[in-house]
Write a protein that holds these residues in place. Sequence first.
Motif, PDB file in Angstrom:
ATOM      1  N   LEU A   1      16.834  -1.137  71.114  1.00 63.95           N
ATOM      2  CA  LEU A   1      16.049   0.008  71.596  1.00 63.95           C
ATOM      3  C   LEU A   1      16.491   1.296  71.713  1.00 63.95           C
ATOM      4  CD1 LEU A   1      13.196  -1.773  73.924  1.00 63.95           C
ATOM      5  CD2 LEU A   1      13.082  -1.207  71.497  1.00 63.95           C
TER       6      LEU A   1
ATOM      7  N   GLN B   1       7.332  -8.993  70.185  1.00 60.85           N
ATOM      8  CA  GLN B   1       8.193  -7.865  70.169  1.00 60.85           C
ATOM      9  C   GLN B   1       7.650  -6.985  68.860  1.00 60.85           C
ATOM     10  OE1 GLN B   1      10.337  -6.331  72.449  1.00 60.85           O
ATOM     11  NE2 GLN B   1       9.785  -4.734  71.378  1.00 60.85           N
TER      12      GLN B   1
ATOM     13  N   ASN C   1       8.262  -3.472  65.936  1.00 61.53           N
ATOM     14  CA  ASN C   1       9.083  -2.548  65.809  1.00 61.53           C
ATOM     15  C   ASN C   1      10.573  -2.662  66.263  1.00 61.53           C
ATOM     16  OD1 ASN C   1       6.611  -1.115  64.827  1.00 61.53           O
ATOM     17  ND2 ASN C   1       6.154  -0.061  66.727  1.00 61.53           N
TER      18      ASN C   1
ATOM     19  N   ARG D   1       7.868  -1.714  60.267  1.00 68.74           N
ATOM     20  CA  ARG D   1       6.894  -1.686  61.244  1.00 68.74           C
ATOM     21  C   ARG D   1       6.233  -3.056  61.492  1.00 68.74           C
ATOM     22  NH1 ARG D   1       8.031   2.511  64.898  1.00 68.74           N
ATOM     23  NH2 ARG D   1       8.861   4.160  63.702  1.00 68.74           N
TER      24      ARG D   1
ATOM     25  N   GLY E   1      -1.331   1.496  69.881  1.00 70.10           N
ATOM     26  CA  GLY E   1      -0.261   1.196  70.588  1.00 70.10           C
ATOM     27  C   GLY E   1      -0.244   0.625  72.150  1.00 70.10           C
TER      28      GLY E   1
ATOM     29  N   LEU F   1       1.498  -2.810  73.336  1.00 68.95           N
ATOM     30  CA  LEU F   1       2.140  -2.862  74.487  1.00 68.95           C
ATOM     31  C   LEU F   1       1.622  -3.815  75.456  1.00 68.95           C
ATOM     32  CD1 LEU F   1       2.887   0.851  75.316  1.00 68.95           C
ATOM     33  CD2 LEU F   1       4.335  -0.844  74.177  1.00 68.95           C
TER      34      LEU F   1
ATOM     35  N   VAL G   1       9.135   3.289  79.320  1.00 71.05           N
ATOM     36  CA  VAL G   1       9.043   2.500  78.348  1.00 71.05           C
ATOM     37  C   VAL G   1       7.892   2.705  77.517  1.00 71.05           C
ATOM     38  CG1 VAL G   1       9.723   0.262  77.159  1.00 71.05           C
ATOM     39  CG2 VAL G   1      10.978   0.904  79.420  1.00 71.05           C
TER      40      VAL G   1
ATOM     41  N   HIS H   1       7.513   6.069  76.202  1.00 68.17           N
ATOM     42  CA  HIS H   1       8.509   6.495  75.106  1.00 68.17           C
ATOM     43  C   HIS H   1       7.903   5.897  73.788  1.00 68.17           C
ATOM     44  CE1 HIS H   1      12.232   6.048  72.714  1.00 68.17           C
ATOM     45  NE2 HIS H   1      12.727   7.336  73.569  1.00 68.17           N
ATOM     46  N   ARG H   2       7.613   4.461  73.993  1.00 67.83           N
ATOM     47  CA  ARG H   2       7.459   3.889  72.790  1.00 67.83           C
ATOM     48  C   ARG H   2       5.803   4.217  72.021  1.00 67.83           C
ATOM     49  NH1 ARG H   2       7.810  -2.593  73.060  1.00 67.83           N
ATOM     50  NH2 ARG H   2       7.213  -2.068  70.702  1.00 67.83           N
TER      51      ARG H   2
ATOM     52  N   HIS I   1       6.984   7.817  70.363  1.00 68.46           N
ATOM     53  CA  HIS I   1       8.066   7.497  69.030  1.00 68.46           C
ATOM     54  C   HIS I   1       7.689   6.536  68.178  1.00 68.46           C
ATOM     55  CE1 HIS I   1      10.326   9.728  72.277  1.00 68.46           C
ATOM     56  NE2 HIS I   1      10.989  10.194  71.346  1.00 68.46           N
ATOM     57  N   GLU I   2       7.154   5.112  68.535  1.00 73.63           N
ATOM     58  CA  GLU I   2       6.790   4.311  67.549  1.00 73.63           C
ATOM     59  C   GLU I   2       5.157   4.475  66.713  1.00 73.63           C
ATOM     60  OE1 GLU I   2       7.417   0.416  69.145  1.00 73.63           O
ATOM     61  OE2 GLU I   2       9.284   0.932  69.950  1.00 73.63           O
TER      62      GLU I   2
END
Length: 533
Positions: free
Chosen positions: A66, A307, A309, A315, A418, A422, A453, A456-457, A460-461
């Motif tokens: 990561l 999990q 990405n 993707r 997203g 998560l 985390v 951030h994900r 950015h993802e």
Amino acid sequence: MTATMAAHDHGVRAEAARRRTFAVISHPDAGKSTLTEALALHASAITEAGAVHGKGDRRGVTSDWLAMERERGISITSAALRFEYAGMVFNLLDTPGHADFSEDTYRVLAAVDGVVMLLDAAKGLEPQTLKLFDVCRHRRLPVITFVNKWDRPGREPLELLDEIEQRIGLRPTPLTWPVGVAGDFHGVLDRRRGGFVRYTRTPGGATRAAEQLVSAEQAEAEHDTAFAVAREELDLVAATCGDFDPDSYAAGASTPVLFGAALPNFGVRQLLDTVVELAPAPAPRPDAAGATRRLDAPFAGLVFKVQANMDPAHRDRIAFVRVCSGRFERGMVVTHSATGRPFATKYAQQIFGQDRAVLDTAFPGDIVGLVNAGSLRVGDALYDGPAVRYPPIPSFAPEHFATVTARDSSRYKQFRRGVEQLDSEGVVQVLRSEQRGDHAPVLAAVGPMQFEVATHRLEHEFRAPVRLDRLGFSLARATDVAGAEALRTTSDVEVFTRGDGALLALFPTKWRLLSLQRHHPDIRLDPLVAGTE
């Protein structure tokens, strides 16, 4: 039974006997990811270790993939590495060390047969290590102990052994013993095979350290004082700790101990050989009802991690499945326990950190990565033949809560996707209520770094920057429909629905909880158990 069936059953059992599926656990900064890479290096699974420059430059670390892991130099998520050594198939699971990510580590411990517990030579048993060992004890996982960083100043070896016995109740039985105090490491005495193993550093520790087995006489001549001290300490160890006992180790009453230094690759081969020789092979696993399914029964597997990405170029979403019984074959159609529906396994992969390869067959103990398995969640079972459900993997009791909203309303679809991702991975728990609506779900976490985390994900993802607003709650309790209705008008308390359908009541302090329980003892408010009781 036909000859073909008998041969098939024998083949499954024989392949299972070749598997060693284990996790490496430790406190943060004990060197866990470095040891993971050193093990892979000594098994020739990689040609050069990536963790040779410490936290400032970890771009090559195989198990830390990561972006946040490489930026901060810590393990945030677990990683699987499969490789072969000495005729055995290793399924090694590197776990997060930071307490904020304990939930991921606990899920991994539901999928392994044994554990390597890593101790820092200077710090010994630290709080997070103690918590993780409690889970190992609960799951009856045998523990091999590796005392790391003996090439740096640290504590006395006898003091560390005493701490292991006094604080966690395991009788330490050293298999190797260091010659030279911590920080002046010459090599180890091998108690079981005899002789002195001397190590020679390689530049930066990037390749396997050279080893030389020399006689006791030569070692004594070269390291007079250090060798004499080591022999005296070993005599004391033999009198107090005794020799290694396989039955005691398997029962979780003792732990074999080895000394080394993962960064320069000292003592790593001895640890690999110990795992081959002593770590348990896969055994029949109990289902939710307590019954066991034979290793050679039809295929069954446990989803212990999801999990998304992993590779920015792909993707996709991968479900990590521990094979518990039978032979897995890519393309087979199995049953999903949660839905009862067929599940095709066309896209099955072997995982090595971030890297993947097509996996055609797998046996008990192996970890299979199923790609784009959108319907699978942690704790689900997949099976062929008779149905099976495995004991649930409990969620932790969250202590930190925050609402999360999209900064850009035009990115709401990406934001929602997203958050759902998560939630399904278990990065955070997602709570919802009619009062707050879908646009402002509440994230619940064991530790605040989980929020970092998650945000951030999301940014950015999923390209969905978010705003996080902390809430004044500090603990949660499980309730029911009647309790939720009774608490609806109670001040300072809110009730939410978690992704798995559980109703959680959030309280600002334990005093508010105690007060409400005292005045309304009929309301159901059950603790959330982390799985160690």
